[in-house]
Design a protein around this motif. Structure first.
Motif, mmCIF file in Angstrom:
data_model
loop_
_atom_site.group_PDB
_atom_site.id
_atom_site.type_symbol
_atom_site.label_atom_id
_atom_site.label_comp_id
_atom_site.label_asym_id
_atom_site.label_seq_id
_atom_site.Cartn_x
_atom_site.Cartn_y
_atom_site.Cartn_z
ATOM 1 N N ARG A 37 -28.171 4.304 -22.138
ATOM 2 C CA ARG A 37 -28.241 2.859 -22.378
ATOM 3 C C ARG A 37 -27.980 2.032 -21.115
ATOM 4 N NH1 ARG A 37 -25.669 0.156 -27.332
ATOM 5 N NH2 ARG A 37 -27.307 -1.315 -26.724
ATOM 6 N N GLY A 251 -30.032 -9.185 -18.633
ATOM 7 C CA GLY A 251 -31.236 -8.829 -19.375
ATOM 8 C C GLY A 251 -32.007 -10.074 -19.794
ATOM 9 N N ARG A 253 -34.926 -11.064 -22.264
ATOM 10 C CA ARG A 253 -35.795 -10.608 -23.348
ATOM 11 C C ARG A 253 -37.050 -11.492 -23.433
ATOM 12 N NH1 ARG A 253 -35.003 -7.880 -28.241
ATOM 13 N NH2 ARG A 253 -32.726 -7.984 -28.032
ATOM 14 N N TYR A 288 -36.975 -7.022 -20.646
ATOM 15 C CA TYR A 288 -37.134 -6.088 -21.761
ATOM 16 C C TYR A 288 -37.657 -6.863 -22.966
ATOM 17 C CZ TYR A 288 -32.781 -7.906 -23.876
ATOM 18 O OH TYR A 288 -31.835 -8.702 -24.459
ATOM 19 N N GLY A 289 -37.849 -6.162 -24.082
ATOM 20 C CA GLY A 289 -38.296 -6.827 -25.295
ATOM 21 C C GLY A 289 -39.750 -6.522 -25.617
ATOM 22 N N GLU A 290 -40.148 -6.856 -26.844
ATOM 23 C CA GLU A 290 -41.503 -6.519 -27.290
ATOM 24 C C GLU A 290 -42.574 -7.290 -26.536
ATOM 25 O OE1 GLU A 290 -43.746 -8.448 -29.135
ATOM 26 O OE2 GLU A 290 -42.508 -10.246 -29.353
ATOM 27 N N HIS A 351 -40.113 3.637 -20.664
ATOM 28 C CA HIS A 351 -39.921 2.614 -21.693
ATOM 29 C C HIS A 351 -41.053 2.663 -22.710
ATOM 30 C CE1 HIS A 351 -39.139 -1.246 -23.614
ATOM 31 N NE2 HIS A 351 -40.396 -1.553 -23.422
ATOM 32 N N GLU A 353 -41.552 2.020 -27.448
ATOM 33 C CA GLU A 353 -40.913 1.424 -28.629
ATOM 34 C C GLU A 353 -39.718 2.242 -29.125
ATOM 35 O OE1 GLU A 353 -44.268 4.086 -29.937
ATOM 36 O OE2 GLU A 353 -43.986 2.496 -28.448
ATOM 37 N N SER A 355 -37.433 3.595 -27.049
ATOM 38 C CA SER A 355 -36.359 3.564 -26.052
ATOM 39 C C SER A 355 -35.159 2.780 -26.576
ATOM 40 C CB SER A 355 -36.852 2.912 -24.760
ATOM 41 O OG SER A 355 -37.962 3.603 -24.234
ATOM 42 N N GLU A 357 -32.194 0.148 -26.565
ATOM 43 C CA GLU A 357 -32.055 -1.119 -25.847
ATOM 44 C C GLU A 357 -30.920 -1.012 -24.849
ATOM 45 O OE1 GLU A 357 -30.727 -5.509 -27.153
ATOM 46 O OE2 GLU A 357 -32.672 -4.881 -27.951
ATOM 47 N N THR A 363 -27.359 -11.800 -21.345
ATOM 48 C CA THR A 363 -28.781 -11.853 -21.701
ATOM 49 C C THR A 363 -29.231 -13.292 -21.915
ATOM 50 O OG1 THR A 363 -28.334 -11.632 -24.071
ATOM 51 C CG2 THR A 363 -28.731 -9.588 -22.838
ATOM 52 N N SER A 365 -33.304 -15.186 -23.381
ATOM 53 C CA SER A 365 -34.597 -14.794 -23.933
ATOM 54 C C SER A 365 -35.578 -15.947 -23.872
ATOM 55 C CB SER A 365 -34.449 -14.304 -25.372
ATOM 56 O OG SER A 365 -33.943 -15.331 -26.205
#
Length: 891
Positions: A37, A251, A253, A288-290, A351, A353, A355, A357, A363, A365
């Protein structure tokens, strides 16, 4: 340089990829709890420590400290990091090679072997900062600019060719290939490096430091890299580790997708504004993030490129399927691509789906669906303004540039049937690595041009237009798509392959336009697709500068003014007299993606990079004098032996307190390295201009400060010589001047510094917040040193410049919270004593005693921003190069 240490933790393993076997240092085999992580960027640092663990420079405790980071999400542990390679551009590369040449001469005088001064890590120097836009808007502009470039820079280029032959592990990418960061992204970077060691092939992450702050661009490819000063880069290439604290990692997002009508440029300006507001100086940022699933790699690289603008050390993206797609798209071979995937999966650096977080220090976003068309300006890249608000915001900023001006002023242009007004766009340049590496925005610019030409629109006659692609591939696909013809019609003919306008190499304005600006005292504007727009950087006669996407650069060339709202007002009229609006010529996302799919191919990259180190005939024809040491020309105005090692012995003199120092300048907030050491044009009446004139250089051949960085005599005279710098010791006056004490005489900063030096008076510089932000310009520290400045006392430092100051033996001090030059009532008439230097420790509090001109005495404590023990060593030796040189000379 050795590629690995002792492996006390027994983590060396074998990875089979196809028919080949590679050794690697396994993160999993280290047995550290929870490291799956860790942020991916810290996994790269962890591998570096595992590989170089030798019980001395890297210990098992250092390795364990990275795993322990997970508990507190921050660390005060200092580590020794060794990047795989070094990247340079010529503005910063020339002085670095000058220093190496000087070190060869100095080590010889100390009884050492000149061959001991040799890069141990691979070094690539890309010549990309020297081409200027002298000619534009014509089919032969490129050829003419190249001819002028070689005429101006022949001496520098001959010196670099000497270096190419004299040093091992040193490659030069000749002029005309592209911008170093784009060449790095498209060709040099491997993501996973491999090299032979003791008969085995070792695989490890591709990592680097670069002598340009936008080295961070390659983080979009999953390659950890950031900008350092030339002096740090020289130490790295000589085998010295980069000393650093294990960083905090923020981070970021990303979710959603960009809406129709927006570009990657709009996204990065939004990200920059958010992160600058958050405060990420000295930290890693990891995305990171979708949303990554919808973000092409070139968009990621655009975001990573501007890490210096949002203040982070780097903006990192993990390796994933998109990384592999881009590598194939840019012509990398399948064996390299296969190694990247296998290694990343084996190390938990891949990386997808599934992986976990990562854990981050903090953070924030962004839903990319909320991004709006934007620009940034008029003088800072973090000052984003929506397209709809630009005209109003410019009007509000007028009084900032001209205090008594509350409305737009205009003057007639001699010889032209038009008037020029405040806000007139006099430069529209598609330039710089940030955007020219991204086919989506470059194709969009070409499509805007096509639609505009088809409707009969033209660029305004007062706009200097130019296109400087970041690589020859861009020229190839614009030509193949049939879009370059339309760009040419609007004046965006290719004028060079290099950094150009973004670095201040914009060349002269149209003569009659320049005259009108001076006559009316107008606040003229530029719109560029770059990453830097600090005041005075783009052009001396352009006060307001805006960053924008390439298609918006084309649009502003058509509009010709910042006073027009492009969302509601027409750009012009079509052939039938009908109004044409921006929305009428803006391409859809589908049009752009179809153009890329049809006209950008891997073969283009293979062909354009097939002979990348060969260069043009002009490059090959340069005469090179070979030898272990360089034959310095005492008459040269470009390359001179610097005085850093004059009189240096094998042991440094003891460090003593600074006593009786005078302030050379008292400066405000956001003093950039452009303010401290400008890169652009040299004024004839400046100390540097007078020096060149005295040495027989005509004004037409002055070139720029950036091109003269191999000559310390020019550069020390140019230190603090930015035309827009404001010294509070000379209120109401712009430019590099100060008030000499105790005479009270106002004079050029250089002249005052030399007067103080003659009298044996040490100097300090005092500043506000974000001192030294902007480019990783080592001359901002070198010039400060040569002027006799012993300490810089400010409210906060930008990361790279603080390090550079230490690297040049200058003491960086930071006021405690709530304390400033203003709160202390400093006027510049005082003298300063700085005590406690004989027993210096990292980040200790030091007493600063202030003696007033009236005989009064007071004191305050400041934080010593020498942050690590290695930096203490550098400071005691008078600088990082002196430290390395003594270590080499002693064997």
């Amino acid at each position: 340089m050795a590629l690995s240490g002792h492996d006390t933790m027994k983590t060396r393993r074998t990875l089979k990829v196809g028919s080949r076997e590679y050794d690697y240092f396994s993160l999993e085999a280290a047995g550290l709890s929870g490291i799956e992580r860790l942020p991916n960027s810290l996994k790269v640092l962890l591998e570096n420590l595992l590989r170089y663990e030798d019980g001395r420079s890297v210990t098992t405790d250092d390795v364990k400290a990275v795993a322990a980071w997970l508990e507190n999400r921050r660390s005060d542990r200092e580590i020794a990091y060794r990047p795989a390679r070094v990247l340079m551009q010529d503005f910063t590369g020339v002085p670095a090679v000058v220093d190496l040449a000087a070190m060869r001469e100095a080590v010889t005088k100390l009884g050492g072997d000149p061959e001991s001064i040799n890069p141990l890590s691979p070094v690539d120097l890309v010549i990309d900062h020297s081409v200027m836009i002298d000619h534009f808007g014509t089919q032969d502009a490129l050829g003419k600019n190249i001819a002028v470039e070689f005429q101006r820079n022949g001496e520098r280029y001959a010196f670099l060719r000497w270096g190419q032959k004299a040093f091992d592990n040193f490659r030069v990418v000749p002029p005309g290939v592209g911008i170093c960061h784009q060449v790095n992204l498209e060709y040099l970077a491997r993501v996973i490096w491999s090299a032979e060691e003791n008969g085995r092939t070792l695989a490890f992450p591709d990592t680097l430091v670069g002598t340009d702050s936008h080295t961070t661009m390659v983080n979009g490819l999953g390659v950890l890299g950031w900008g350092v000063g030339g002096i740090e880069a020289e130490a790295a290439m000589l085998g010295q580790p980069v000393s650093m604290l294990i960083p905090e990692v923020v981070g970021f997002r990303l979710t959603g997708t960009l809406p129709e009508g927006t570009t990657a440029t709009d996204l990065v300006l939004t990200v920059t504004q958010m992160l600058r507001k958050k405060g990420v100086v000295g930290k890693f940022v990891e995305f990171y993030g979708e949303g990554l699933n919808h973000l092409p790699l070139t968009d990621r690289a655009t975001i990573s490129n501007m890490a210096p603008e949002y203040g982070a050390t780097c903006g990192f993206f993990p390796v994933d399927a998109e990384t592999l797609r881009y590598m194939r798209f840019t012509g990398r071979d399948e064996e390299t691509v296969a190694l990247v995937e296998a290694y990343a999966r084996a190390q938990g650096m891949w990386h997808d789906e599934n992986s976990p977080e990562p854990v981050f220090t903090d953070t924030l976003s962004l839903d990319m669906g909320t991004v709006q068309p934007s620009l940034a300006g008029p003088s800072r890249p973090q000052d984003r303004v929506t397209l709809a608000a630009v005209s109003g915001a410019f009007g509000e900023s007028l009084s900032k540039f001209v205090p008594d001006r509350t409305q737009v002023t205009s003057v007639p242009v001699k010889g032209g049937a038009y008037r020029l007004e405040d806000g007139a766009v006099v430069i529209a340049a598609i330039t710089s690595c940030t955007n020219t590496s991204n086919p989506s925005v470059m194709m969009a610019a070409g499509l805007v041009a096509k639609k505009a030409v088809e409707k009969g629109l033209t660029s305004k006659p007062w706009v200097k237009t130019s296109l400087a692609p970041g690589s020859q591939v861009v020229a190839a696909y614009l030509e193949e798509a049939g879009l370059q013809t339309y760009l040419d019609t609007l004046g965006f003919d290719i004028a060079g392959f290099g950094c150009t306008t973004c670095i201040g190499n914009s060349g002269p304005l149209i003569d009659e336009v320049a005259a009108a600006i001076d006559e009316g005292g107008l606040v003229a504007a530029s719109v560029i697709s770059g990453n830097r727009n600090f005041e005075g950087r783009i052009h001396a006669q352009v006060r307001a500068s805006y960053l924008a996407s390439p298609p918006l650069v084309v649009a502003y060339a058509l509009a010709g003014s910042m006073n027009i709202d492009l969302t509601t007002q027409p750009l012009g009229q079509d052939k039938d007299g009908n109004d044409v609006y921006l929305k009428d010529i803006w391409p859809t996302a589908r049009e752009v993606s179809d153009a890329i799919a049809s006209f950008v191919t891997p073969q283009m990259f293979r062909e354009r990079y097939g002979a990348v180190f060969t260069g043009s005939q002009e490059w090959q024809d340069i005469t090179v004098v070979e030898g272990e040491t360089y034959a310095w020309d005492p008459e040269s105005t470009y390359v001179r032996n610097p005085p850093y090692f004059d009189g240096m012995g094998l042991e440094p003199a003891p460090v003593q307190d600074i006593v009786g120092a005078r302030p050379l300048a008292i400066l405000g907030d956001s003093i950039t390295t452009d303010h401290i050491s400008p890169a652009g044009s040299i004024k004839a009446d400046s100390p540097a201009g007078r020096y060149l004139t005295e040495h027989g250089v005509s004004r037409a051949d002055f070139n720029s400060y950036g091109s003269r960085r191999g000559n310390h005599e020019v550069m020390m005279r140019g230190t603090f010589a930015n035309i827009r710098i404001r010294n509070k010791m000379t209120p109401g006056v712009e430019g590099g001047v100060t008030c000499h004490q105790p005479s009270g005489e106002v004079m050029a900063i250089y002249d005052a510094a030399m007067a103080y030096k003659k009298d044996g008076v040490p100097l300090v510089v005092i500043g506000g917040k974000e001192y030294g932000s902007g480019s990783s310009r080592d001359w901002a520290a070198k010039g400060t040193n040569l002027l006799g400045v012993r300490a810089v006392i400010v409210e906060s430092f930008e990361r790279i410049h603080r390090s550079n100051l230490v690297g040049m033996g200058i003491l960086p001090l930071q006021f405690q919270d709530g304390v400033s030059a203003e709160s202390l009532g400093l006027t510049g008439t005082e003298t300063f004593d700085i005590r406690g230097l004989e027993s210096l420790k990292p980040r200790q509090m030091l007493e600063v005693v202030v003696h007033g001109a009236d005989g009064s005495t007071r004191s305050f404590e400041a934080v010593c921003r020498i942050d690590t023990l290695d930096e203490i060593d550098y400071y005691r030796n008078g600088g990082i190069l002196q430290t390395v040189l003594r270590n080499i000379a002693k064997g």
